[in-house]
Design a protein around this motif. Structure first.
Motif, PDB file in Angstrom:
ATOM      1  N   LEU A  46       0.859  -1.186   0.000  1.00  0.00           N
ATOM      2  CA  LEU A  46       0.000   0.000   0.000  1.00  0.00           C
ATOM      3  C   LEU A  46       0.887   1.225   0.000  1.00  0.00           C
ATOM      4  N   MET A  47       0.575   2.201  -0.854  1.00  0.00           N
ATOM      5  CA  MET A  47       1.401   3.407  -0.918  1.00  0.00           C
ATOM      6  C   MET A  47       0.612   4.589  -1.451  1.00  0.00           C
ATOM      7  N   GLY A  48       1.141   5.774  -1.162  1.00  0.00           N
ATOM      8  CA  GLY A  48       0.594   7.000  -1.716  1.00  0.00           C
ATOM      9  C   GLY A  48       1.306   7.355  -3.011  1.00  0.00           C
ATOM     10  N   ALA A  49       0.905   8.458  -3.631  1.00  0.00           N
ATOM     11  CA  ALA A  49       1.436   8.858  -4.941  1.00  0.00           C
ATOM     12  C   ALA A  49       2.924   9.159  -4.905  1.00  0.00           C
ATOM     13  N   ASN A  50       3.399   9.873  -3.880  1.00  0.00           N
ATOM     14  CA  ASN A  50       4.826  10.216  -3.826  1.00  0.00           C
ATOM     15  C   ASN A  50       5.699   8.970  -3.707  1.00  0.00           C
ATOM     16  N   THR A  51       5.298   8.046  -2.844  1.00  0.00           N
ATOM     17  CA  THR A  51       6.060   6.808  -2.687  1.00  0.00           C
ATOM     18  C   THR A  51       6.004   5.990  -3.972  1.00  0.00           C
ATOM     19  N   TYR A  52       4.843   5.958  -4.606  1.00  0.00           N
ATOM     20  CA  TYR A  52       4.719   5.246  -5.887  1.00  0.00           C
ATOM     21  C   TYR A  52       5.726   5.803  -6.898  1.00  0.00           C
ATOM     22  N   ARG A  53       5.758   7.119  -7.039  1.00  0.00           N
ATOM     23  CA  ARG A  53       6.691   7.724  -8.006  1.00  0.00           C
ATOM     24  C   ARG A  53       8.144   7.394  -7.668  1.00  0.00           C
ATOM     25  N   LEU A  54       8.505   7.500  -6.389  1.00  0.00           N
ATOM     26  CA  LEU A  54       9.871   7.242  -5.941  1.00  0.00           C
ATOM     27  C   LEU A  54      10.267   5.789  -6.203  1.00  0.00           C
ATOM     28  N   PHE A  55       9.459   4.840  -5.737  1.00  0.00           N
ATOM     29  CA  PHE A  55       9.818   3.435  -5.870  1.00  0.00           C
ATOM     30  C   PHE A  55       9.709   2.943  -7.312  1.00  0.00           C
ATOM     31  N   HIS A  56       8.777   3.482  -8.070  1.00  0.00           N
ATOM     32  CA  HIS A  56       8.710   3.133  -9.487  1.00  0.00           C
ATOM     33  C   HIS A  56      10.003   3.563 -10.178  1.00  0.00           C
ATOM     34  N   GLY A  57      10.523   4.730  -9.825  1.00  0.00           N
ATOM     35  CA  GLY A  57      11.802   5.196 -10.369  1.00  0.00           C
ATOM     36  C   GLY A  57      12.956   4.295  -9.954  1.00  0.00           C
ATOM     37  N   PHE A  58      12.979   3.890  -8.668  1.00  0.00           N
ATOM     38  CA  PHE A  58      14.015   2.958  -8.208  1.00  0.00           C
ATOM     39  C   PHE A  58      13.935   1.645  -8.969  1.00  0.00           C
ATOM     40  N   ALA A  59      12.713   1.127  -9.112  1.00  0.00           N
ATOM     41  CA  ALA A  59      12.539  -0.156  -9.803  1.00  0.00           C
ATOM     42  C   ALA A  59      12.942  -0.047 -11.271  1.00  0.00           C
ATOM     43  N   ALA A  60      12.593   1.063 -11.914  1.00  0.00           N
ATOM     44  CA  ALA A  60      12.953   1.254 -13.323  1.00  0.00           C
ATOM     45  C   ALA A  60      14.464   1.306 -13.508  1.00  0.00           C
ATOM     46  N   SER A  61      15.183   1.830 -12.514  1.00  0.00           N
ATOM     47  CA  SER A  61      16.645   1.899 -12.600  1.00  0.00           C
ATOM     48  C   SER A  61      17.312   0.632 -12.050  1.00  0.00           C
ATOM     49  N   GLN A  62      16.473  -0.363 -11.681  1.00  0.00           N
ATOM     50  CA  GLN A  62      16.929  -1.654 -11.173  1.00  0.00           C
ATOM     51  C   GLN A  62      17.798  -1.518  -9.928  1.00  0.00           C
ATOM     52  N   THR A  63      17.390  -0.622  -9.027  1.00  0.00           N
ATOM     53  CA  THR A  63      18.067  -0.461  -7.751  1.00  0.00           C
ATOM     54  C   THR A  63      17.955  -1.760  -6.968  1.00  0.00           C
ATOM     55  N   GLU A  64      19.084  -2.266  -6.482  1.00  0.00           N
ATOM     56  CA  GLU A  64      19.100  -3.538  -5.764  1.00  0.00           C
ATOM     57  C   GLU A  64      18.186  -3.468  -4.553  1.00  0.00           C
ATOM     58  N   GLY A  65      17.379  -4.511  -4.392  1.00  0.00           N
ATOM     59  CA  GLY A  65      16.435  -4.572  -3.286  1.00  0.00           C
ATOM     60  C   GLY A  65      15.078  -4.000  -3.631  1.00  0.00           C
TER      61      GLY A  65
END
Length: 192
Positions: A46-65
């Motif tokens: 469960l997340m809000g919009a800011n966290t979604y944007r942040l983690f989607h960016g991390f995932a897109a850059s394949q940040t470990e973890g």
């Protein structure tokens, strides 16, 4: 279904700090192995919009973890994002998050967990919906550069420790059962 609030924080209670890398640059091998073992794959995030944007960016850059979160079911509470959401397995819910989560606790096939999302977690705690409160504390103080103080605006909460662990010689896992209080706890035995 169980609902867990899940945070990473500096020792002084900040969720992020200006100029610091993710995990404050301290994501050691024990911590990363634990993240893999504790896979969010068995939860709905469960997340809000800011966290979604942040983690989607991390995932897109394949940040470990974080890169593996694409396969995890995600529910995003937002009035600013639009369907369809770009990150796979993400569903947008508009409206009252507390009521939506109350219903999800009755109908979800997976345990629920917040990820970041300070105001969402605060509202779920205040409503008494949270079953576990888990914090990973990184051994840094970011008083000068820290932002997103996690506990501002929280109700008083008693925490019963259910698990603790140390990673990589300094990062601490603290896992609690929370209980929202109407008033401060009375003095315990032996208090002056």
């Amino acid at each position: 279904m169980e609902l867990m609030v899940d945070y990473i924080t500096s020792l002084d209670g900040y969720g992020a700090a200006e100029g610091w890398p993710g995990w404050w640059g301290l994501e050691g091998p024990e911590y990363l192995d634990w993240l893999g073992e504790d896979s969010a794959a068995h939860r709905t995030l469960l997340m809000g919009a800011n966290t979604y944007r942040l983690f989607h960016g991390f995932a897109a850059s394949q940040t470990e973890g974080v890169d593996s979160l694409g396969a995890v079911p995600k529910i995003v509470f937002s009035s600013t994002l639009d369907d369809p959401l770009e990150w796979q397995n993400s569903r947008l819910i508009r409206g009252d998050a507390v009521e939506a989560v109350r219903e999800l606790k009755e109908t979800s096939e997976h345990p629920l967990s917040t990820i970041g999302s300070l105001s969402l977690a605060r509202s779920l705690l205040t409503a008494g919906l949270v079953d576990r409160f888990r914090v990973v504390v990184f051994p840094v103080i970011t008083g000068k550069t820290g932002h997103e103080r996690i506990y501002d605006g929280y109700p008083d909460i008693a925490l019963e420790l259910i698990e603790t662990r140390t990673f990589d010689g300094g990062t601490q896992l603290l896992d609690y059962r929370p209980r929202v209080l109407d008033a401060p706890l009375p003095p315990g035995p032996g208090s002056a």
